[in-house]
Design a protein around this motif. Sequence first.
Motif, PDB file in Angstrom:
ATOM      1  N   SER A  50       0.848  -1.195   0.000  1.00 59.11           N
ATOM      2  CA  SER A  50       0.000   0.000   0.000  1.00 59.11           C
ATOM      3  C   SER A  50       0.880   1.240   0.000  1.00 59.11           C
ATOM      4  O   SER A  50       1.558   1.534   0.986  1.00 59.11           O
TER       5      SER A  50
ATOM      6  N   ASN B 143      -4.874   8.937   8.796  1.00 57.75           N
ATOM      7  CA  ASN B 143      -5.918   8.322   7.973  1.00 57.75           C
ATOM      8  C   ASN B 143      -5.318   7.380   6.937  1.00 57.75           C
ATOM      9  O   ASN B 143      -5.850   6.290   6.691  1.00 57.75           O
ATOM     10  N   ALA B 144      -4.220   7.794   6.309  1.00 58.95           N
ATOM     11  CA  ALA B 144      -3.558   6.919   5.340  1.00 58.95           C
ATOM     12  C   ALA B 144      -3.021   5.662   6.015  1.00 58.95           C
ATOM     13  O   ALA B 144      -3.141   4.549   5.472  1.00 58.95           O
TER      14      ALA B 144
ATOM     15  N   ARG C 102      -6.111  -1.276   7.653  1.00 62.86           N
ATOM     16  CA  ARG C 102      -7.410  -1.926   7.486  1.00 62.86           C
ATOM     17  C   ARG C 102      -7.384  -2.901   6.311  1.00 62.86           C
ATOM     18  O   ARG C 102      -7.885  -4.018   6.406  1.00 62.86           O
ATOM     19  N   ASP C 103      -6.781  -2.488   5.200  1.00 61.50           N
ATOM     20  CA  ASP C 103      -6.691  -3.377   4.029  1.00 61.50           C
ATOM     21  C   ASP C 103      -5.750  -4.541   4.288  1.00 61.50           C
ATOM     22  O   ASP C 103      -5.962  -5.648   3.777  1.00 61.50           O
TER      23      ASP C 103
ATOM     24  N   VAL D 161      -6.990  -0.631  13.952  1.00 63.16           N
ATOM     25  CA  VAL D 161      -7.456   0.261  12.895  1.00 63.16           C
ATOM     26  C   VAL D 161      -8.275   1.407  13.490  1.00 63.16           C
ATOM     27  O   VAL D 161      -8.152   2.567  13.074  1.00 63.16           O
TER      28      VAL D 161
ATOM     29  N   GLY E 259      -0.449   3.765   2.517  1.00 59.68           N
ATOM     30  CA  GLY E 259      -0.190   3.293   3.867  1.00 59.68           C
ATOM     31  C   GLY E 259       1.250   3.520   4.286  1.00 59.68           C
ATOM     32  O   GLY E 259       1.524   3.944   5.424  1.00 59.68           O
TER      33      GLY E 259
ATOM     34  N   ASP F 127      -6.065   3.408   6.826  1.00 58.88           N
ATOM     35  CA  ASP F 127      -6.593   2.737   5.636  1.00 58.88           C
ATOM     36  C   ASP F 127      -5.684   1.598   5.198  1.00 58.88           C
ATOM     37  O   ASP F 127      -6.152   0.521   4.794  1.00 58.88           O
ATOM     38  N   GLY F 128      -4.366   1.845   5.251  1.00 59.14           N
ATOM     39  CA  GLY F 128      -3.440   0.782   4.879  1.00 59.14           C
ATOM     40  C   GLY F 128      -3.503  -0.405   5.817  1.00 59.14           C
ATOM     41  O   GLY F 128      -3.482  -1.570   5.387  1.00 59.14           O
TER      42      GLY F 128
ATOM     43  N   LEU G 248      -7.555   5.578  13.198  1.00 63.91           N
ATOM     44  CA  LEU G 248      -8.563   6.476  12.634  1.00 63.91           C
ATOM     45  C   LEU G 248      -9.143   7.420  13.676  1.00 63.91           C
ATOM     46  O   LEU G 248      -9.714   8.462  13.324  1.00 63.91           O
TER      47      LEU G 248
END
Length: 377
Positions: free
Chosen positions: A37, A364-365, A371-372, A300, A40, A368-369, A304
């Motif tokens: 990512s 946030n980045a 979480r994926d 995560v 990320g 998101d990384g 966030l």
Amino acid sequence: MHQSGPENANETPIVASRHGSGNETYASLVWRRFRRSTMGMIGLILVCMLLIMSVFADFFAPMDPKAANLPFAPPDLIAFEDPNGNFSLIPWVYPIGDTGEFDPVTYQPLTGAVKDDPTPTGFFVRGYEYQMLWFIPANIHFFGSTDGRPLHLLGTDRMGRDILSRGILGSRISLMIALAVVALTTTVGTLVGITSGYIGGRLDAWLQRFVEFVLAFPQLPLYLALTSLIPVTAPSNLFLSFVIFVMSVLGWAQLAREVRSKTLSLARIEYVRAAIAIGATDRRIILRHILPNVLSHIIVSVTLAIPTVVLLESFLGFLGFAVKPPLISWGLMLQDTGAFSVIGSYPWILAPVGFVLVTVFAFNALGDGLRDAIDPY
């Protein structure tokens, strides 16, 4: 019996040989997926830089954040050329001043770089004295002027204090508030959520009614009302502790609801029922089977939640309800932007917004990384 679907993705914190080597751990699998990512990784690098900057804020601040110079001075100009016009690897700083010319339309005096007496700069220069790591006396700074003259790369505020240095020092308070609030809300929310979802019954019903009661509060008026209870003359540490307490009291309920829903689904999985059947204690089941499987969601949620608290602190600080002087935070610095006339005349005082935007984007980045990477579904 083997289940399939999203619930089975987090059945165990240890491995899955279908992704590669059978000896590869779950953490290494997550890291390998996370490295793919781009956003990320950018977020991870920025978060590490922000944390390092906040810990060693005095070292990175080129000026004394409390020293007053010319009020509302514009940012200095950085140029990679010496006074003779030759290229220089070490940047020179030219202050912005009156050029002696006037605008032909508005007849206002024009400002520009004054190249008569530039300020030489360098790395690891001597400056104001501070306590590195709060107990080591030091006066070395990462970047600054070599002749001791003022250096204002982002201009000064209404008191003549350097905005860049105050922004760097402000990261310490703003991030400390965010990390403390998220740590408290995560701990309380996780305990309440797991307890409510695993035990169930009447305890679950009463806890969920209390969670709904907390979620039903209009948070902004309550923040303003609670923080107003502390008198202005109260010590800064007391006021800061109360702000952290208020944010934590109102911020744990949403995570508790999310953890409870995941605990309810995990309690029905076969290996949890088997552990109950063989007489495993509730403590062992929660710590060995349920908590590791909700940990990914908690991690995560933490990444966030931090930018949310940073934005909240900035907003409350702008209104004057978060941090009081002599402490420095990004929200407190934004109080100078309260008048449109000031913003129009001195737009560089909006520079603290840049610190907030970079912090929010970084976390946030990173979230998101993660979480994926943690949840492939």
